[in-house]
Design an enzyme around this catalytic site. Structure first.
Site, PDB file in Angstrom:
ATOM      1  N   ASP A  52       0.844  -1.196   0.000  1.00  0.00           N
ATOM      2  CA  ASP A  52       0.000   0.000   0.000  1.00  0.00           C
ATOM      3  C   ASP A  52       0.881   1.248   0.000  1.00  0.00           C
ATOM      4  O   ASP A  52       1.713   1.427   0.893  1.00  0.00           O
ATOM      5  CB  ASP A  52      -0.896  -0.006   1.244  1.00  0.00           C
ATOM      6  CG  ASP A  52      -1.810   1.206   1.296  1.00  0.00           C
ATOM      7  OD1 ASP A  52      -2.902   1.139   0.703  1.00  0.00           O
ATOM      8  OD2 ASP A  52      -1.435   2.230   1.917  1.00  0.00           O
ATOM      9  N   TYR A  57       2.879   9.878   0.257  1.00  0.00           N
ATOM     10  CA  TYR A  57       3.857   9.183   1.109  1.00  0.00           C
ATOM     11  C   TYR A  57       5.284   9.296   0.586  1.00  0.00           C
ATOM     12  O   TYR A  57       6.236   9.047   1.331  1.00  0.00           O
ATOM     13  CB  TYR A  57       3.534   7.691   1.227  1.00  0.00           C
ATOM     14  CG  TYR A  57       2.207   7.326   1.818  1.00  0.00           C
ATOM     15  CD1 TYR A  57       1.436   8.238   2.540  1.00  0.00           C
ATOM     16  CD2 TYR A  57       1.705   6.038   1.651  1.00  0.00           C
ATOM     17  CE1 TYR A  57       0.211   7.875   3.061  1.00  0.00           C
ATOM     18  CE2 TYR A  57       0.477   5.668   2.177  1.00  0.00           C
ATOM     19  CZ  TYR A  57      -0.271   6.587   2.879  1.00  0.00           C
ATOM     20  OH  TYR A  57      -1.486   6.206   3.385  1.00  0.00           O
ATOM     21  N   LYS A  87      -2.861   5.938  -4.018  1.00  0.00           N
ATOM     22  CA  LYS A  87      -3.946   6.863  -3.694  1.00  0.00           C
ATOM     23  C   LYS A  87      -3.735   8.237  -4.327  1.00  0.00           C
ATOM     24  O   LYS A  87      -2.596   8.717  -4.434  1.00  0.00           O
ATOM     25  CB  LYS A  87      -4.077   7.019  -2.174  1.00  0.00           C
ATOM     26  CG  LYS A  87      -4.161   5.705  -1.415  1.00  0.00           C
ATOM     27  CD  LYS A  87      -4.310   5.935   0.086  1.00  0.00           C
ATOM     28  CE  LYS A  87      -4.008   4.656   0.833  1.00  0.00           C
ATOM     29  NZ  LYS A  87      -2.574   4.382   0.950  1.00  0.00           N
ATOM     30  N   HIS A 120      -7.809   9.471  -1.723  1.00  0.00           N
ATOM     31  CA  HIS A 120      -7.202   9.402  -0.393  1.00  0.00           C
ATOM     32  C   HIS A 120      -8.113   9.991   0.689  1.00  0.00           C
ATOM     33  O   HIS A 120      -8.239   9.418   1.775  1.00  0.00           O
ATOM     34  CB  HIS A 120      -5.849  10.134  -0.406  1.00  0.00           C
ATOM     35  CG  HIS A 120      -4.896   9.629   0.629  1.00  0.00           C
ATOM     36  ND1 HIS A 120      -3.531   9.629   0.449  1.00  0.00           N
ATOM     37  CD2 HIS A 120      -5.092   9.101   1.852  1.00  0.00           C
ATOM     38  CE1 HIS A 120      -2.932   9.129   1.519  1.00  0.00           C
ATOM     39  NE2 HIS A 120      -3.868   8.798   2.388  1.00  0.00           N
TER      40      HIS A 120
END
Length: 322
Positions: A52, A57, A87, A120
């Protein structure tokens, strides 16, 4: 440890198997690193097949590099052996930016497609900014319909085999389902024994939406997390009596709810422990004790609350599910 069970997500091309244990890659402050790449490679060696990531990120590139390396080492025959989730960040949550955002994600991953692409947050911010926290005046009205239509196009083109959402309440899912031509395959939300999400899970099961659980241990030490899960006396007592770690009790509990559980550790021994939740189960008495734990949400999402924005209170943002 056993083979990781899978659940089928509905896709345009037929069912797609998603492993019910995935490895999360969010490290706060958000940044990619060689340590992250090495940890992902170790996870592949241990048997993880679901990873994931997300644009915000900054872990897409290390994940992609780890996968290339794993294939060159013979650990994988091809990228198709993995299930990859990414996302769409809030600054790209605009109908005309979704496709470009996914194409950037795919370049970062060095892949032709993701298995699951999620919105997200049900939030839009000013285009082009990738930062957390961000100025409150960056928050804009979220055009759910136009964003979802663009997500559907990504799905039709095969760039995202499945599409879904993250941090959506029952009310927001109901609204999405009222116009979606392709319904969301999954909803990734905070789930742990201190935030059990019973109402949302019942809704998702009824609508055929797979729940995916982030912060199953409370995400201690992060911007969005809480220490209270790991400090729960009830969970500590169950873990001691069971001869398991508190983390394993939490992960097993989430797994037994039927959710996909997203674990996160770059420590190889903990990565092994996080997989070791399959060949035992919680007793009815242990589950009942966990059911009685007072509920408290960890990830409040205060950064999206603004008197000048579309969400003026937490109750508005979560539609009372807090």
């Amino acid at each position: 440890m056993g083979t990781i069970p899978e659940v089928n997500l509905n896709t345009l091309s037929g069912p797609k198997a998603m492993p019910l244990i995935g490895m999360g890659t969010a490290v706060y402050p958000f940044a990619g690193s060689e340590t992250m790449q090495a940890a992902i490679l170790s996870a592949i060696k241990l048997g993880y097949r679901h990873f994931d990531t997300a644009a915000i990120y900054q872990s897409e590139r290390p994940l992609g590099e780890a996968v290339v390396k794993a294939i060159s080492m013979g650990l994988l025959k091809s990228r198709d052996e993995l299930f990859i989730t990414s996302k769409l960040w809030c600054s790209d949550a605009h109908g005309d930016r979704v496709m470009g955002a996914l194409q950037t994600t795919l370049r970062n991953l060095q892949m032709d497609y993701v298995d699951l692409y999620l919105i997200h947050w049900p939030v839009s911010t000013k285009p082009g900014q990738y930062s957390v926290p961000f100025p409150k005046d960056d928050i804009e009205e979220f055009g759910m319909r136009s964003v979802w239509e663009a997500m559907e196009e990504c799905n039709r083109l095969g760039l995202a085999k499945s599409i879904g959402v993250s941090n959506f309440s029952c009310k927001k899912l109901e609204h999405l389902l009222s116009f979606a031509k392709i319904p969301p395959a999954a909803n990734q939300v905070e789930v742990n024994p201190l935030w059990q999400q019973t109402k949302l899970r019942e809704f998702c099961v009824q609508k055929g939406i797979q729940m995916c659980a982030y912060s199953p241990l409370g995400a201690k030490g992060t911007l969005w997390g809480t220490d209270q899960v790991m400090e729960s006396k009830i969970l500590q007592q169950i873990a001691q009596a069971k001869g398991k770690s508190l983390a394993q009790i939490c992960l097993r509990w989430v797994f037994e709810q039927g959710d996909c559980v997203l674990v996160k550790s770059f420590n190889e021994e903990r990565m092994k422990q996080n997989l070791d939740i399959l060949n035992w189960e919680l007793s009815a008495d242990e589950r009942e004790k966990i059911d009685q734990i007072p509920q408290r949400k960890g990830c409040l999402a205060l950064e999206f609350i603004s008197l000048d924005g579309p969400y003026k209170t937490l109750e508005e943002f979560w539609d009372g599910e807090i």
